[in-house]
Design a protein around this motif. Structure first.
Motif, PDB file in Angstrom:
ATOM      1  N   PRO A 199     -12.620  -5.834  -3.171  1.00  0.00           N
ATOM      2  CA  PRO A 199     -11.494  -6.345  -3.787  1.00  0.00           C
ATOM      3  C   PRO A 199     -10.418  -6.583  -3.110  1.00  0.00           C
ATOM      4  O   PRO A 199      -9.622  -7.799  -3.465  1.00  0.00           O
ATOM      5  N   ALA A 200      -9.898  -5.446  -2.379  1.00  0.00           N
ATOM      6  CA  ALA A 200      -8.567  -5.976  -1.670  1.00  0.00           C
ATOM      7  C   ALA A 200      -8.631  -6.995  -0.913  1.00  0.00           C
ATOM      8  O   ALA A 200      -7.610  -7.811  -0.504  1.00  0.00           O
ATOM      9  N   LYS A 202     -10.303  -9.935  -1.463  1.00  0.00           N
ATOM     10  CA  LYS A 202      -9.831 -11.110  -1.942  1.00  0.00           C
ATOM     11  C   LYS A 202      -8.364 -11.309  -2.237  1.00  0.00           C
ATOM     12  O   LYS A 202      -7.817 -12.287  -2.074  1.00  0.00           O
ATOM     13  N   VAL A 203      -7.531 -10.222  -2.603  1.00  0.00           N
ATOM     14  CA  VAL A 203      -6.142 -10.238  -3.030  1.00  0.00           C
ATOM     15  C   VAL A 203      -5.559 -10.565  -1.685  1.00  0.00           C
ATOM     16  O   VAL A 203      -4.571 -11.535  -1.523  1.00  0.00           O
ATOM     17  N   GLU A 205      -6.542 -12.410   0.853  1.00  0.00           N
ATOM     18  CA  GLU A 205      -6.900 -13.877   1.008  1.00  0.00           C
ATOM     19  C   GLU A 205      -5.854 -14.740   0.392  1.00  0.00           C
ATOM     20  O   GLU A 205      -5.404 -15.620   0.778  1.00  0.00           O
ATOM     21  N   GLU A 206      -5.824 -14.334  -1.011  1.00  0.00           N
ATOM     22  CA  GLU A 206      -4.915 -14.920  -1.819  1.00  0.00           C
ATOM     23  C   GLU A 206      -3.553 -15.057  -1.400  1.00  0.00           C
ATOM     24  O   GLU A 206      -2.916 -15.913  -1.443  1.00  0.00           O
ATOM     25  N   ALA A 207      -2.856 -13.692  -0.901  1.00  0.00           N
ATOM     26  CA  ALA A 207      -1.633 -13.553  -0.641  1.00  0.00           C
ATOM     27  C   ALA A 207      -1.277 -14.047   0.817  1.00  0.00           C
ATOM     28  O   ALA A 207      -0.026 -14.641   0.836  1.00  0.00           O
ATOM     29  N   ALA A 208      -2.118 -14.186   1.725  1.00  0.00           N
ATOM     30  CA  ALA A 208      -1.569 -14.195   3.001  1.00  0.00           C
ATOM     31  C   ALA A 208      -1.356 -15.739   3.546  1.00  0.00           C
ATOM     32  O   ALA A 208      -2.393 -16.686   3.347  1.00  0.00           O
ATOM     33  N   TYR A 214      -0.444 -10.748   8.058  1.00  0.00           N
ATOM     34  CA  TYR A 214      -0.371  -9.930   6.751  1.00  0.00           C
ATOM     35  C   TYR A 214      -0.911  -8.736   6.805  1.00  0.00           C
ATOM     36  O   TYR A 214      -0.671  -7.624   6.262  1.00  0.00           O
ATOM     37  N   GLY A 218       0.761  -5.081   6.732  1.00  0.00           N
ATOM     38  CA  GLY A 218       0.362  -4.309   5.710  1.00  0.00           C
ATOM     39  C   GLY A 218      -0.038  -2.833   6.134  1.00  0.00           C
ATOM     40  O   GLY A 218       0.236  -1.759   5.819  1.00  0.00           O
TER      41      GLY A 218
END
Lengths: 238, 204
Positions: A199-200, A202-203, A205-208, A214, A218
């Motif tokens: 799940p992390a 996908k997040v 992927e969306e954020a970076a 990233y 992180g």
């Protein structure tokens, strides 16, 4: 065959360590925390490729096939094995109370918890900790050192790579005498951890804007947070 | 003049009302409310991202201070931005964060979130509300909100997941982009990012 794979993995780890030492000398002015960025990006690209075609699909299959209580049991089982050296590291970091609690966890979960599959200790209020030798070194004042992207293993710093070598040597799974059993345990644990990150992923992927940086930034923030047990000094912006 | 005073007075009343909600309660209520919808709504469960974005837009965004967030993410390099550029940046960054937040909400909706004890002095204007996401088999992931008190009430200006700030994690990348291609270069890359994959929430 898997044994060979691990030998290769270790060799490449050493290779990266040596290379990072070599390359630091000719680093271009860029991010001071990531002096060998070009090299790291190349390894990162390799890791992403292996992940996409091999590791991630296996982890997704694993996640889809296993019922969630079984997955929890697997994660608990490996978490229980890890608790011993988490306790040792807490002791080395001067936190005997936490070390005692970690050993208490190990005792409770290894017995009543059926070899660690059930985490009774958490329900009893013995909180799960997250410690490793890299954090212990950090606690002792060793700086991060350069950021390095290790093949397959992913992001580390020079300090955390040194810590990882100790984690690896001390790892109870690595010390299982029966080689096929040991390698099966290695493989299951690796996939189980990867599946936890799905799940992390996908997040991120969306954020970076740029996934490499990233993940790097992180990772560095996360390690800093872990070394300070969740309370790092917060830098204030002027 | 009189009308202005009335507007001003009503603004103050509203502000006072909003400021009355304690920051921990605010975060708790919003989180629970949003999670409840995300867990139950059939469209969202079936992957309707637009609906998730709309939900976040309506319920969560009013409590975020995006100007402060953008400034935090830009760091020192943000000072060279003109007010117009800053406006565009705030807007684009806001869209990016909304998408990220919505994605995280969707991915982690079935995890249990618990709040840690909170205390503050009456005079505090900058607080941290701690919560954690329970993970089966692992150490819980911390989820912390930083809030500041502004005239309109408490506003979130940073969020940390497992100690990683969703805001300052961009700082190095942003400053590299600004040094290489200027503020406009950063704007372009944010716009390009927001155009990819799913449609972002409409900017206002």
């Amino acid at each position: 065959m898997k044994q060979k794979k691990i030998a290769t993995r270790l060799k490449s780890t050493l290779f990266v360590l040596v290379m990072s030492g070599v390359l630091v000398g000719c680093a271009s002015p860029g991010n001071p925390k990531d002096p060998i960025e070009g090299f790291n990006r190349a390894i990162y690209g390799f890791n992403e490729a292996v992940d996409t075609v091999l590791i991630k699909p296996v982890a997704q299959g694993y996640d889809a096939v296993l019922p969630s209580p079984v997955r929890t049991g697997v994660t608990n089982f490996f978490g229980n094995i890890a608790d011993f050296f988490i306790g040792v590291n807490n002791l080395l970091q001067g936190k005997p109370d936490q070390a005692v609690s970690d050993l208490g966890r190990l005792l409770v979960n290894s017995t009543v918890g059926l070899l660690g599959v059930i985490d009774w200790a958490s329900d009893m209020g013995m909180e799960k900790h997250e410690e490793d030798f890299g954090q212990t070194f950090g606690r002792w004042g060793v700086g991060d050192g350069a950021y390095v992207m290790l093949p397959i293993l992913g992001p580390r710093t020079v300090r955390d790579t040194a810590g990882f070598v100790l984690d690896f040597v001390a790892d109870p799974v690595g010390n299982v005498g029966h080689i096929p059993t040991r390698n099966t345990l290695y493989a299951i644990r690796f996939i189980d951890v990867r599946a936890d990150y799905l799940p992390a992923d996908k997040v991120i992927e969306e954020a970076a804007l740029d996934k490499y940086s990233y993940v790097r930034d992180g990772y560095l923030q996360r390690r800093n947070n872990l070394i300070h047990d969740g309370n790092p000094p917060r830098e204030k912006m002027d | 003049m009189k009308r202005l005073l009335v507007v001003l007075a009503s603004f103050l009343v509203c502000a006072a009302a909003a400021a009355d909600v304690a920051p921990d309660l605010l975060v708790k209520n919003v989180t629970n409310e949003v999670l409840e919808v995300v867990r139950k709504d059939k469209d969202i469960r079936n992957g309707n991202t637009q609906k998730t974005l709309d939900l976040v837009e309506a319920k969560v965004l009013p409590h975020f201070n995006f100007v402060h967030m953008t400034q935090l993410a830009l760091g020192r390099d943000g000072r060279q931005a003109s007010p117009e550029q800053l406006n565009v940046l705030v807007n684009e960054f806001r869209n990016l964060l909304v998408r990220t937040y919505s994605k995280a909400l969707t991915e982690y909706r079935d995890q249990e979130i618990s709040f840690k004890p909170f205390s503050m002095e009456a005079a505090d204007a900058d607080v941290k509300v701690r919560s954690e996401i329970k993970q089966s088999g692992g150490k819980p992931i911390s989820l912390d909100y930083y809030l500041e008190k502004v005239p309109a009430g408490w506003k979130v200006y940073d969020m940390e997941v497992g100690g990683v700030s969703l805001v300052t994690n961009y700082r190095t990348a942003f400053s590299q982009e600004i040094r290489a291609n200027g503020i406009d270069g950063l704007i372009r890359s944010l716009q390009a990012k927001n155009k990819t994959t799913e449609p972002a929430a409409k900017a206002k």
